[in-house]
Design a protein around this motif. Structure first.
Motif, PDB file in Angstrom:
ATOM      1  N   SER A   2       0.906  -1.112   0.000  1.00  0.00           N
ATOM      2  CA  SER A   2       0.000   0.000   0.000  1.00  0.00           C
ATOM      3  C   SER A   2       0.917   1.126   0.000  1.00  0.00           C
ATOM      4  O   SER A   2       0.890   1.914   0.850  1.00  0.00           O
ATOM      5  N   GLN A   3       1.870   1.212  -0.707  1.00  0.00           N
ATOM      6  CA  GLN A   3       2.842   2.237  -0.493  1.00  0.00           C
ATOM      7  C   GLN A   3       1.934   3.408  -0.321  1.00  0.00           C
ATOM      8  O   GLN A   3       1.573   4.045  -1.233  1.00  0.00           O
ATOM      9  N   GLY A   4       1.524   3.585   0.836  1.00  0.00           N
ATOM     10  CA  GLY A   4       0.504   4.525   1.169  1.00  0.00           C
ATOM     11  C   GLY A   4      -0.647   3.985   0.485  1.00  0.00           C
ATOM     12  O   GLY A   4      -0.950   2.873   0.480  1.00  0.00           O
ATOM     13  N   ASP A   5      -1.303   4.838  -0.201  1.00  0.00           N
ATOM     14  CA  ASP A   5      -2.276   4.247  -1.063  1.00  0.00           C
ATOM     15  C   ASP A   5      -1.472   3.560  -2.078  1.00  0.00           C
ATOM     16  O   ASP A   5      -1.944   2.801  -2.850  1.00  0.00           O
ATOM     17  N   GLU A   6      -0.176   3.878  -2.090  1.00  0.00           N
ATOM     18  CA  GLU A   6       0.645   3.280  -3.089  1.00  0.00           C
ATOM     19  C   GLU A   6       0.653   1.810  -2.944  1.00  0.00           C
ATOM     20  O   GLU A   6       1.143   1.127  -3.767  1.00  0.00           O
ATOM     21  N   GLY A 217       0.412   4.216   8.018  1.00  0.00           N
ATOM     22  CA  GLY A 217       1.784   4.310   7.517  1.00  0.00           C
ATOM     23  C   GLY A 217       2.033   5.612   6.796  1.00  0.00           C
ATOM     24  O   GLY A 217       1.122   6.430   6.600  1.00  0.00           O
ATOM     25  N   VAL A 218       3.297   5.810   6.419  1.00  0.00           N
ATOM     26  CA  VAL A 218       3.696   6.996   5.652  1.00  0.00           C
ATOM     27  C   VAL A 218       4.390   6.522   4.375  1.00  0.00           C
ATOM     28  O   VAL A 218       5.214   5.613   4.403  1.00  0.00           O
ATOM     29  N   PHE A 219       4.053   7.154   3.258  1.00  0.00           N
ATOM     30  CA  PHE A 219       4.524   6.701   1.963  1.00  0.00           C
ATOM     31  C   PHE A 219       4.738   7.869   1.013  1.00  0.00           C
ATOM     32  O   PHE A 219       3.935   8.793   0.970  1.00  0.00           O
ATOM     33  N   GLY A 220       5.819   7.811   0.238  1.00  0.00           N
ATOM     34  CA  GLY A 220       6.093   8.845  -0.745  1.00  0.00           C
ATOM     35  C   GLY A 220       7.577   9.148  -0.819  1.00  0.00           C
ATOM     36  O   GLY A 220       8.402   8.455  -0.224  1.00  0.00           O
ATOM     37  N   ASP A 233      -1.541   7.058   5.315  1.00  0.00           N
ATOM     38  CA  ASP A 233      -2.644   6.258   4.818  1.00  0.00           C
ATOM     39  C   ASP A 233      -3.106   5.310   5.914  1.00  0.00           C
ATOM     40  O   ASP A 233      -2.343   4.996   6.837  1.00  0.00           O
ATOM     41  N   TRP A 234      -4.352   4.862   5.810  1.00  0.00           N
ATOM     42  CA  TRP A 234      -4.908   3.850   6.710  1.00  0.00           C
ATOM     43  C   TRP A 234      -5.492   2.754   5.844  1.00  0.00           C
ATOM     44  O   TRP A 234      -6.219   3.020   4.899  1.00  0.00           O
ATOM     45  N   PHE A 235      -5.188   1.513   6.155  1.00  0.00           N
ATOM     46  CA  PHE A 235      -5.683   0.403   5.350  1.00  0.00           C
ATOM     47  C   PHE A 235      -5.716  -0.862   6.202  1.00  0.00           C
ATOM     48  O   PHE A 235      -5.122  -0.922   7.280  1.00  0.00           O
ATOM     49  N   THR A 236      -6.421  -1.864   5.710  1.00  0.00           N
ATOM     50  CA  THR A 236      -6.506  -3.142   6.399  1.00  0.00           C
ATOM     51  C   THR A 236      -6.048  -4.249   5.457  1.00  0.00           C
ATOM     52  O   THR A 236      -6.549  -4.346   4.333  1.00  0.00           O
ATOM     53  N   MET A 237      -5.097  -5.048   5.903  1.00  0.00           N
ATOM     54  CA  MET A 237      -4.584  -6.146   5.097  1.00  0.00           C
ATOM     55  C   MET A 237      -5.087  -7.472   5.669  1.00  0.00           C
ATOM     56  O   MET A 237      -5.041  -7.685   6.881  1.00  0.00           O
ATOM     57  N   THR A 238      -5.572  -8.336   4.793  1.00  0.00           N
ATOM     58  CA  THR A 238      -6.044  -9.661   5.182  1.00  0.00           C
ATOM     59  C   THR A 238      -5.052 -10.701   4.692  1.00  0.00           C
ATOM     60  O   THR A 238      -4.698 -10.719   3.500  1.00  0.00           O
ATOM     61  N   LEU A 239      -4.579 -11.551   5.601  1.00  0.00           N
ATOM     62  CA  LEU A 239      -3.602 -12.576   5.243  1.00  0.00           C
ATOM     63  C   LEU A 239      -4.132 -13.958   5.608  1.00  0.00           C
ATOM     64  O   LEU A 239      -4.529 -14.194   6.752  1.00  0.00           O
ATOM     65  N   ALA A 240      -4.156 -14.852   4.634  1.00  0.00           N
ATOM     66  CA  ALA A 240      -4.500 -16.253   4.865  1.00  0.00           C
ATOM     67  C   ALA A 240      -3.185 -16.988   5.125  1.00  0.00           C
ATOM     68  O   ALA A 240      -2.288 -16.997   4.275  1.00  0.00           O
TER      69      ALA A 240
END
Length: 288
Positions: A2-6, A217-220, A233-240
């Motif tokens: 998610s490099q940020g939203d990246e 996180g911070v990205f750029g 950015d704020w995001f949620t990662m799902t890992l199986a």
């Protein structure tokens, strides 16, 4: 990334921040962080309005990164929910108090390894793997192969390594201001730093589990004249995850936006301050 939203990891392709088809989440628990020694400084002030042109360019770069990660994870065979899985008994968010279980001590390269064979160990593994998957190093060909081999189950390594290599090709790196080795131009510092805020599991068994990691996180790119200024950015990662060879490994992953809090009006630091912070402050090992 998610490099940020990246860094959007999502859906069946890295970069598409939709829920992936093999992940359904519920359950609870948060992550406790082992902090390295050192003093932290504060210093808060007001944030001026961001130049609209810079904001549009930053959003554009973020969209490119999301699309690239989605492509890298495209076609991944996900783990389906098994009959022997069970729902976690707890329903509310767990406290961040110490559990009495020692945090992971091992290291596989720069990534934590040797996680406990229980739900707590799976959450710790997911938090640490999320940090690695959304890092500046994943854009560097010399580091990418090691990261993929350390994180993913063996039968997914070759496929995902090829997809990441294709997604993060020279054309893509040019668009985010990096050279063929994933390095920023002289005088610039590329920042991609993720901090898990909490974790929860939806299903758990001795052989497989699904963990959701809420991250910020911070990205750029920090530097004078950067067209991709560092933003958060704020995001949620799902890992199986699967339990293989005495450790938890990733079988598949996805990413979606949020949950995101209201932004403050704190003054943004200049490029020099951001670059210095990225170089001076080390990362964490995450464990309950």
């Amino acid at each position: 990334m998610s490099q940020g939203d990246e860094r959007g990891y999502g859906g069946s392709e890295p970069g598409n921040r939709n829920d992936d088809t093999y992940s359904t989440l519920g359950g609870t628990r948060q992550t406790r962080t082992r902090l390295p020694g050192g003093d932290d400084g504060d210093g808060y002030s007001r944030r001026p309005a961001r130049n609209s042109r810079s904001l549009i360019m930053a959003v554009g770069v973020v969209v490119l990164l999301i699309a690239a990660i989605a492509f890298a994870n495209q076609g991944g065979g996900g783990s389906s929910n098994r009959d022997d899985t069970k729902k976690p008994e707890t329903a509310g968010a767990g406290p961040t108090a110490a559990t009495g279980t020692k945090p992971v001590q091992g290291k596989n390269g720069t990534i934590a390894s040797g996680f406990a064979h229980d739900e707590q160990g799976a959450q710790s593994a997911a938090a640490n793997y999320a940090v690695a998957l959304v890092s500046a190093e994943i854009l560097q060909p010399d580091r990418r192969s090691d990261i993929v081999r350390q994180i993913f189950v063996a039968d997914r390594v070759d496929e995902l390594e090829a997809r990441f290599n294709q997604a993060y090709d020279k054309a893509f790196l040019d668009k985010v201001g990096l050279d063929e080795k994933g390095q920023a131009a002289p005088g610039m510092t590329y920042v991609s730093r993720t901090a898990p805020v909490g974790t929860k599991t939806s299903t758990y068994s001795d052989g497989s589990t699904t963990v959701e990691v809420w991250c910020t996180g911070v990205f750029g790119t920090a530097g004078i004249g950067s067209t991709n200024p560092v933003s958060n950015d704020w995001f949620t990662m799902t890992l199986a995850l699967q339990w293989v060879d005495g450790d938890w490994k990733v079988d598949s992953f996805s990413q979606k936006d949020g949950p995101a809090p209201v932004n403050t009006d704190r003054t943004a630091s200049n490029a020099e301050e951001i670059a210095k912070a990225a170089e001076e402050y080390g990362g964490f090992t995450y464990a309950r």
